[in-house]
Write a protein that holds these residues in place. Structure first.
Motif, PDB file in Angstrom:
ATOM      1  N   SER A  25     100.678  95.291  27.039  1.00 13.46           N
ATOM      2  CA  SER A  25      99.406  94.844  27.586  1.00 13.46           C
ATOM      3  C   SER A  25      98.283  95.060  26.577  1.00 13.46           C
ATOM      4  O   SER A  25      98.423  95.769  25.585  1.00 13.46           O
ATOM      5  CB  SER A  25      99.085  95.615  28.869  1.00 13.46           C
ATOM      6  OG  SER A  25      98.845  96.979  28.572  1.00 13.46           O
ATOM      7  N   ARG A  26      97.155  94.419  26.856  1.00  9.13           N
ATOM      8  CA  ARG A  26      95.970  94.580  26.013  1.00  9.13           C
ATOM      9  C   ARG A  26      95.545  96.039  25.969  1.00  9.13           C
ATOM     10  O   ARG A  26      95.115  96.549  24.928  1.00  9.13           O
ATOM     11  CB  ARG A  26      94.839  93.718  26.577  1.00  9.13           C
ATOM     12  CG  ARG A  26      93.524  93.791  25.807  1.00  9.13           C
ATOM     13  CD  ARG A  26      92.591  92.691  26.275  1.00  9.13           C
ATOM     14  NE  ARG A  26      92.282  92.842  27.685  1.00  9.13           N
ATOM     15  CZ  ARG A  26      91.109  93.309  28.148  1.00  9.13           C
ATOM     16  NH1 ARG A  26      90.181  93.690  27.308  1.00  9.13           N
ATOM     17  NH2 ARG A  26      90.890  93.407  29.443  1.00  9.13           N
ATOM     18  N   LYS A  29      97.904  98.019  23.740  1.00  7.44           N
ATOM     19  CA  LYS A  29      97.612  97.723  22.334  1.00  7.44           C
ATOM     20  C   LYS A  29      96.389  98.489  21.859  1.00  7.44           C
ATOM     21  O   LYS A  29      96.368  99.001  20.726  1.00  7.44           O
ATOM     22  CB  LYS A  29      97.396  96.219  22.155  1.00  7.44           C
ATOM     23  CG  LYS A  29      98.653  95.385  22.299  1.00  7.44           C
ATOM     24  CD  LYS A  29      98.344  93.905  22.132  1.00  7.44           C
ATOM     25  CE  LYS A  29      99.599  93.058  22.294  1.00  7.44           C
ATOM     26  NZ  LYS A  29      99.299  91.602  22.175  1.00  7.44           N
TER      27      LYS A  29
END
Length: 536
Positions: A25-26, A29
């Motif tokens: 997922s963002r 990250k």
């Protein structure tokens, strides 16, 4: 900070299903990026920390217009009010950190005892690692960036999660902040509840949350899965006791300012007033005068009077007025989330307005017989984030301080203790844990590492701890551990010489000779102690 901070967090957090994905997922990250950047070590040098702090200050100055416009859209704060309540304090924190950082990061010598008199003993502050900062919507810059200042000063990486309720402010943070500070070390993650949930699933080295106690418990539960330490800056019902002998006009002016700033959406706003019945009408009269002086006859048209953050909170606040008498104000407009500065009287302990933190422009007045009843009333509730006392009598002030507990206490004013960097700001019990501001931010987001450096010499002194354990060894152990005289420089030098003698004796003496020589050394030691007027 405030009720259901970070949006309608508690409502959705309890009903939304967990969001899983086979892809990173963002949020994952961002955390991984911050971790990798931290492991390079570039956040640790003093020069890097100072450079990032100065860049952050430059951001506040150069983007002053964008910051003010965003907050105007989110909370209807004026440009001057934004600087006064949001960014000016941040600039002050940065200036202090830059000035004092070399002192804060330096090793801190500690007091030695007889066992460590010849050693190097100190505390070394070191970065924790990657910090998660979950901001709030009521002061979206002050309570989000101030922990970031502490994280940068302490040499950490930090993932910044602004409140999505302040949509425009969050957008400014996301778009502009990475242009000024290291975007890998200090990424900004926007989004709502699902994004916050995903962040809380990740492993951090510290979580810093500003909001309310209900969500605070969920944050604490999530952090516990990784044994992650946390700071919880929560809220509560902060009481305000007004003594009948104080200057009532001045007291009411300061209470009015403290209560209705930011439309009452302040974690340390006076939540309710306690006063004797004999001064209640006078208090009402003076608050009414102050409201008019601050916000004109029509606060709705005043540029310095804010709005409730959204309609759900508007309805929640208006429902609190149902079983109390409106003494001042009461006007409202749901379409613009406007609630006038309002004072309630005939308020009872079981009234709706007394069941939770108000976090809005309602000010209940409850009458008590005096300071003793006020103290009893306060102590029956949860420990508040702030406690206010208005009295000219130092005995009354000290009595309230001594017999109550709160995150902070302020006599004869409101809110301003938040701006004093030399004071720790934080809650206790239900109002939070951990503190920050100034050096307290640095220490809170650092690991204070204890360091002891010994030499491979004077091994004879250690004989007392090695088996076989005897009565004579216990005697020396008791002396070195329990006796801790303050001898000054000359005394310490003398004791070092004595320790050397003891070490030599213990190394050389065995069998029957041990008793005689230890007795001799002890007599000499007694003589030295008498000479320097200390007790053996």
């Amino acid at each position: 900070n405030g009720i259901l901070s970070s949006g309608d967090f508690i409502f959705y957090l309890l009903i939304l299903p967990s969001i899983t994905s086979c892809r990173m997922s963002r949020e994952q990250k961002a955390v991984e990026c911050a971790r990798k950047a931290f492991l390079t070590g570039r956040s640790k040098p003093l020069e890097h920390r100072i450079r990032q702090l100065k860049n952050l200050q430059r951001f506040l100055l150069e983007r002053e217009k964008e910051i003010a416009e965003a907050i105007k859209k989110d909370l209807n704060k004026s440009e001057a009010g934004t600087q006064l309540y949001e960014t000016l304090g941040l600039e002050g924190e940065i200036v202090l950190a830059v000035k004092k950082l070399a002192e804060w990061v330096a090793p801190r010598p500690v007091e030695k005892n007889l066992l460590t008199i010849s050693d190097t003993v100190y505390i070394q502050p070191e970065p924790l690692g990657v910090v998660l900062i979950i901001g709030a919507w009521n002061y979206p810059w002050a309570v989000t960036i101030q922990p970031l200042i502490g994280a940068i000063a302490a040499g950490n990486a930090a993932v910044v999660k602004p409140s999505e309720v302040c949509v425009h402010t969050a957008k400014v943070m996301e778009d502009l902040l990475p242009a000024y500070i290291d975007k890998e070390l200090y990424p900004v993650v926007t989004g709502g509840v699902s994004e916050t949930q995903e962040l809380l699933r990740q492993r951090f080295d510290h979580v810093f949350y500003t909001g309310n106690s209900m969500v605070g418990k969920l944050v604490m539960e999530a952090a516990a899965k990784h044994l992650t330490p946390i700071t919880l800056e929560l809220g509560g019902k902060s009481p305000c006791y007004i003594d009948k002998n104080c200057d009532i006009p001045i007291a009411c002016r300061r209470v009015t300012w403290g209560k209705y700033s930011n439309c009452g959406q302040t974690c340390i706003a006076p939540d309710y007033i306690l006063c004797e019945p004999s001064i209640q009408d006078r208090v009402l009269e003076e608050i009414k005068k102050s409201i008019k002086a601050f916000y004109t006859e029509d606060p709705k048209t005043c540029p310095d009077y804010g709005r409730i953050i959204n309609q759900r909170h508007f309805k929640r606040i208006m429902a609190m007025t149902e079983d109390s008498t409106i003494a001042i104000g009461g006007d409202s407009d749901e379409s613009t989330c406007y609630i006038a500065p309002t004072v309630l009287k005939d308020v009872q302990v079981n009234s709706k307005v007394m069941q939770e933190e108000i976090f809005g422009p309602l000010l209940p007045i409850l009458t008590v017989s005096g300071v003793d009843e006020a103290i009893n009333f306060i102590n029956k509730g949860e420990k508040p984030l702030a406690l206010y006392i208005f009295s000219p009598d130092d005995k009354v002030i000290k009595k309230v301080i001594a017999e109550t507990s709160s995150g902070g206490v302020l006599a004869n004013d409101c809110l301003v203790h938040y701006s004093v960097s030399a004071l720790p700001f934080g809650g206790v019990g239900n109002s939070g844990m951990g503190s920050y501001h100034g050096k307290f931010s640095f220490d809170n987001l650092s690991h204070l590492r204890g360091c002891l450096i010994k030499q491979l010499k004077m091994e004879g002194v250690n004989d007392m701890r090695y088996p076989p354990h005897t009565a004579k060894k216990l005697f020396w152990a008791r002396f070195f551990i329990l006796k801790n005289p303050d001898l000054g420089w000359l005394g310490r030098m003398t004791l070092l010489a004595i320790i050397a003698v003891v070490a030599a004796v213990v190394l050389q003496v065995r069998g029957k000779e041990e008793t005689f020589l230890i007795s001799t050394v002890r007599k000499r030691l007694q003589w030295r102690c008498i000479l320097f007027e200390v007790e053996l």
